[in-house]
Design a protein around this motif. Sequence first.
Motif, PDB file in Angstrom:
ATOM      1  N   TRP A  26       0.809  -1.213   0.000  1.00 42.38           N
ATOM      2  CA  TRP A  26       0.000   0.000   0.000  1.00 42.38           C
ATOM      3  C   TRP A  26       0.847   1.269   0.000  1.00 42.38           C
ATOM      4  CZ3 TRP A  26       0.360   3.642   3.942  1.00 42.38           C
ATOM      5  CH2 TRP A  26       1.005   3.238   5.105  1.00 42.38           C
ATOM      6  N   TRP A  27       2.164   1.156   0.231  1.00 44.20           N
ATOM      7  CA  TRP A  27       3.010   2.345   0.343  1.00 44.20           C
ATOM      8  C   TRP A  27       4.277   2.173  -0.468  1.00 44.20           C
ATOM      9  CZ3 TRP A  27       7.967   3.442   2.157  1.00 44.20           C
ATOM     10  CH2 TRP A  27       8.253   4.802   2.406  1.00 44.20           C
ATOM     11  N   GLU A  28       4.687   3.246  -1.132  1.00 49.68           N
ATOM     12  CA  GLU A  28       5.973   3.298  -1.821  1.00 49.68           C
ATOM     13  C   GLU A  28       6.679   4.583  -1.411  1.00 49.68           C
ATOM     14  OE1 GLU A  28       7.358   1.072  -3.626  1.00 49.68           O
ATOM     15  OE2 GLU A  28       5.702  -0.312  -4.071  1.00 49.68           O
ATOM     16  N   ALA A  53      20.831   2.409  -3.020  1.00 45.77           N
ATOM     17  CA  ALA A  53      20.564   3.481  -2.066  1.00 45.77           C
ATOM     18  C   ALA A  53      19.205   3.307  -1.401  1.00 45.77           C
ATOM     19  CB  ALA A  53      20.641   4.835  -2.767  1.00 45.77           C
ATOM     20  N   LEU A  54      18.167   3.107  -2.202  1.00 44.88           N
ATOM     21  CA  LEU A  54      16.833   2.948  -1.621  1.00 44.88           C
ATOM     22  C   LEU A  54      16.755   1.675  -0.793  1.00 44.88           C
ATOM     23  CD1 LEU A  54      13.990   3.973  -1.273  1.00 44.88           C
ATOM     24  CD2 LEU A  54      13.371   2.890  -3.462  1.00 44.88           C
ATOM     25  N   HIS A  55      17.383   0.607  -1.274  1.00 45.57           N
ATOM     26  CA  HIS A  55      17.429  -0.634  -0.485  1.00 45.57           C
ATOM     27  C   HIS A  55      18.045  -0.380   0.883  1.00 45.57           C
ATOM     28  CE1 HIS A  55      18.347  -4.815   0.626  1.00 45.57           C
ATOM     29  NE2 HIS A  55      19.558  -4.374   0.914  1.00 45.57           N
ATOM     30  N   ASN A  56      19.175   0.314   0.900  1.00 47.46           N
ATOM     31  CA  ASN A  56      19.863   0.576   2.159  1.00 47.46           C
ATOM     32  C   ASN A  56      19.058   1.499   3.063  1.00 47.46           C
ATOM     33  OD1 ASN A  56      22.678  -0.570   2.623  1.00 47.46           O
ATOM     34  ND2 ASN A  56      22.813  -0.002   0.470  1.00 47.46           N
ATOM     35  N   GLU A  57      18.429   2.522   2.482  1.00 50.25           N
ATOM     36  CA  GLU A  57      17.663   3.442   3.324  1.00 50.25           C
ATOM     37  C   GLU A  57      16.463   2.746   3.949  1.00 50.25           C
ATOM     38  OE1 GLU A  57      18.491   7.962   2.623  1.00 50.25           O
ATOM     39  OE2 GLU A  57      16.927   7.243   1.274  1.00 50.25           O
ATOM     40  N   LEU A  58      15.768   1.930   3.166  1.00 51.13           N
ATOM     41  CA  LEU A  58      14.629   1.201   3.722  1.00 51.13           C
ATOM     42  C   LEU A  58      15.095   0.189   4.766  1.00 51.13           C
ATOM     43  CD1 LEU A  58      12.513   0.678   0.491  1.00 51.13           C
ATOM     44  CD2 LEU A  58      11.752   1.864   2.560  1.00 51.13           C
ATOM     45  N   HIS A  59      16.198  -0.494   4.490  1.00 48.72           N
ATOM     46  CA  HIS A  59      16.705  -1.475   5.450  1.00 48.72           C
ATOM     47  C   HIS A  59      17.141  -0.782   6.741  1.00 48.72           C
ATOM     48  CE1 HIS A  59      18.167  -5.281   6.804  1.00 48.72           C
ATOM     49  NE2 HIS A  59      19.424  -4.891   6.860  1.00 48.72           N
ATOM     50  N   THR A  60      17.819   0.362   6.606  1.00 52.79           N
ATOM     51  CA  THR A  60      18.230   1.128   7.791  1.00 52.79           C
ATOM     52  C   THR A  60      17.025   1.611   8.572  1.00 52.79           C
ATOM     53  OG1 THR A  60      20.270   1.851   6.706  1.00 52.79           O
ATOM     54  CG2 THR A  60      19.502   3.169   8.557  1.00 52.79           C
ATOM     55  N   ARG A  86      28.768  -5.581  -9.494  1.00 56.14           N
ATOM     56  CA  ARG A  86      27.476  -5.569 -10.184  1.00 56.14           C
ATOM     57  C   ARG A  86      26.594  -6.762  -9.809  1.00 56.14           C
ATOM     58  NH1 ARG A  86      28.643  -1.128 -10.604  1.00 56.14           N
ATOM     59  NH2 ARG A  86      29.000   0.155 -12.471  1.00 56.14           N
ATOM     60  N   ARG A  87      26.925  -7.477  -8.756  1.00 61.07           N
ATOM     61  CA  ARG A  87      26.120  -8.640  -8.379  1.00 61.07           C
ATOM     62  C   ARG A  87      24.695  -8.238  -8.032  1.00 61.07           C
ATOM     63  NH1 ARG A  87      29.452 -11.115  -3.512  1.00 61.07           N
ATOM     64  NH2 ARG A  87      29.808  -8.868  -3.244  1.00 61.07           N
ATOM     65  N   PRO A  88      23.682  -8.972  -8.511  1.00 64.47           N
ATOM     66  CA  PRO A  88      22.318  -8.729  -8.027  1.00 64.47           C
ATOM     67  C   PRO A  88      22.211  -9.105  -6.556  1.00 64.47           C
ATOM     68  CG  PRO A  88      22.383 -10.707  -9.383  1.00 64.47           C
ATOM     69  CD  PRO A  88      23.743 -10.064  -9.489  1.00 64.47           C
ATOM     70  N   TYR A  89      21.147  -8.639  -5.907  1.00 65.18           N
ATOM     71  CA  TYR A  89      21.053  -8.799  -4.463  1.00 65.18           C
ATOM     72  C   TYR A  89      21.070 -10.274  -4.043  1.00 65.18           C
ATOM     73  CZ  TYR A  89      19.590  -8.437   0.364  1.00 65.18           C
ATOM     74  OH  TYR A  89      19.551  -8.547   1.721  1.00 65.18           O
ATOM     75  N   ALA A 131      15.230 -13.825  -2.845  1.00 64.98           N
ATOM     76  CA  ALA A 131      15.323 -12.486  -2.243  1.00 64.98           C
ATOM     77  C   ALA A 131      15.409 -11.397  -3.313  1.00 64.98           C
ATOM     78  CB  ALA A 131      16.539 -12.408  -1.332  1.00 64.98           C
ATOM     79  N   GLN A 132      14.643 -10.352  -3.107  1.00 63.91           N
ATOM     80  CA  GLN A 132      14.697  -9.150  -3.921  1.00 63.91           C
ATOM     81  C   GLN A 132      15.055  -7.980  -3.010  1.00 63.91           C
ATOM     82  OE1 GLN A 132      14.346  -8.997  -7.250  1.00 63.91           O
ATOM     83  NE2 GLN A 132      14.137 -11.235  -7.264  1.00 63.91           N
ATOM     84  N   PRO A 133      15.809  -7.016  -3.514  1.00 64.35           N
ATOM     85  CA  PRO A 133      16.145  -5.864  -2.656  1.00 64.35           C
ATOM     86  C   PRO A 133      14.897  -5.091  -2.271  1.00 64.35           C
ATOM     87  CG  PRO A 133      16.727  -5.428  -4.946  1.00 64.35           C
ATOM     88  CD  PRO A 133      16.340  -6.882  -4.867  1.00 64.35           C
ATOM     89  N   ARG A 134      14.998  -4.330  -1.194  1.00 65.02           N
ATOM     90  CA  ARG A 134      13.856  -3.530  -0.749  1.00 65.02           C
ATOM     91  C   ARG A 134      13.516  -2.427  -1.745  1.00 65.02           C
ATOM     92  NH1 ARG A 134      12.306  -4.349   4.645  1.00 65.02           N
ATOM     93  NH2 ARG A 134      13.854  -5.343   5.983  1.00 65.02           N
ATOM     94  N   GLY A 135      14.535  -1.941  -2.452  1.00 63.21           N
ATOM     95  CA  GLY A 135      14.318  -0.881  -3.428  1.00 63.21           C
ATOM     96  C   GLY A 135      15.005  -1.216  -4.738  1.00 63.21           C
ATOM     97  N   ALA A 136      14.715  -0.421  -5.781  1.00 59.49           N
ATOM     98  CA  ALA A 136      15.254  -0.719  -7.102  1.00 59.49           C
ATOM     99  C   ALA A 136      16.766  -0.592  -7.138  1.00 59.49           C
ATOM    100  CB  ALA A 136      14.616   0.215  -8.133  1.00 59.49           C
ATOM    101  N   GLY A 137      17.331   0.349  -6.388  1.00 59.98           N
ATOM    102  CA  GLY A 137      18.775   0.534  -6.361  1.00 59.98           C
ATOM    103  C   GLY A 137      19.337   0.299  -4.980  1.00 59.98           C
TER     104      GLY A 137
END
Length: 597
Positions: free
Chosen positions: A192-194, A451-458, A385-388, A443-449
């Motif tokens: 429901w949220w992005e 940075a967003l993956h890390n910010e959401l994880h943090t 360049r490894r995928p998550y 597993a898929q990252p939390r975000g497309a890149g």
Amino acid sequence: MTGHGEGWFALFPDCGAALAVASRLGTRAERTITHPSGNPFVVGDWTGSAEARNDHGIFVALIGHTPVGARELAAHIAGLRDVDAVDRLTTRLPGDFHVVVEAHGEIHARGTASGMRRLFYATEDGTTVAANRADVLARLLDAPVDDDVLALRLLDFVPHPLGDVPLWRGVHAVVPGELLRFGRSAPRTVRWWEPPRHHVPLAEGAQALHDALDQAVRTRVDAAGSVSADLSGGLDSTTVCALAAGVSREPLPVLTMPSRDPGDDDVHWARLAAAEIDGLEHILLDIDDIPLFYSGLLDVRGPVDEPLPTILDQPRQLVGHDGLLARGSRLHLTGMGGDHVLWGHPAHHRDLLTTRPLTALRSIRGYRAQNRWSLRETLAVLTDRRPYGQWLADVADDVTAPRPAPHSPDVFGWDIPPRLPVWATADAAASVRRSLREAARTAQPRGAGRALHNELHTLHHGTRATRVLHQVAEHSGLPLASPFLDDRVVEACWSVRSEERATPWEFKPLLKSAMRGRMPDALLRRTTKGEASADAANGLRENRERLAELWRDSLLAKAGLVDADKLLDITLRPSSPELRHGGLDATLACEVWLRTI
């Protein structure tokens, strides 16, 4: 649980089987909302809710901190005919609350996007039950602890998605940003949220951040009436104090805890804030009243949802709260979460390499200079360049390798590679590797890149840690509130261009801009950040015998996850690097948590 904390509740579908499960709560529940049939719907002990039902058979409850009352909620939903319209409406409301919607036998429920308010669910005899706390479901369904998940919590960093896995078998988590649907159909989750996709300049975003923070603080003060606050001397807590003092109807008691570290200048800045901001009643605790780290571990109150190191902070975090209660405080405001939402992640500059390479390279050089990274190490991470999923599978091989250096260039990658402590058993290491490799398959990252993956994880790690401390505080009688972790505040921060809020050149530029002219300039010029390393070092030395007692009768050792003899030997040598940098807090959190449940 009383006051203005989160409390607990469980959600039941409208059927006879659910009635049998709900009856197991016995006399523990103080409140019940029923379905039109009379069957229990929301059962628990919570405060601060608004509830309404419209003529189209839709029921809505907002449970938590919200400025919306029952009458206003009823007006909002009066003409709505479908649940999706209710979902869209509630996402726009300010505050920090759960949303529970029921229409024609189907339940939609969610926590917050930040993760401060969570949802969990389990199925018993074909009936799905949801709750805002995993431990509530575990007790309700008599679920056993999952030792494989517990082994993961010995890691210094638990990578996504394994940090969201509850500690009990059969209990499932709803990921922050998703909602749960169940009732007549099988349980399923829907996003429901992005995060914000439209980004604005810092000056524009600063005004939005001020407005969101002001609303978050005002909502708490209006609801509780009499509040208190932390005044650590840092920018985050000082901001909350300034905003709260502006709306409080009486002098605001603010609490400062000094440090034994001679280089810590928090008290200086706290005194300056108390002198410069009108309406503050400054309470500076005596240093002799501050427990050292690792003191009183056997006195930690529970239960709490999960074993995170913030559970160990209870004796320190709650010191002085009895005095605040005596002054009439009903809610204690903190600046927790500011570090998680204001600190733009350095990986943003990696993402900028393809679109604005000169800007990105300049900032990356700044981070390198600050942290003394070698060019070779930095390039190795930047060119990875490894995928998550591949990264996650690869780090499984290295969980027992030496730890990477603190503040390594891995911050430009997917995450900091996780490590187990040297006292983890071979069985624990094998279990962790299996879990990581299994998760890596899908597993898929939390975000497309990155940075967003890390910010959401943090962010989600920060809300999990803060949420546990909130649960601990509720047991003490003075609930906590952390306005920086409200969804509207997070959105305001993340709506600002990444290169303007993520910078090696200035400390929290977004918050400084948001509070400029609203707080004395002297307080906004602070560039240092206090820490309590002396208290931690002294705590290890002074409490080593008490820690040794834990390992002599260790529940983790009985579960086959740690080598108690090795832990005992290292604990009695508190200056050993294995103890200071080896994941002691994560292990202690697991041990203490097991004892509280």
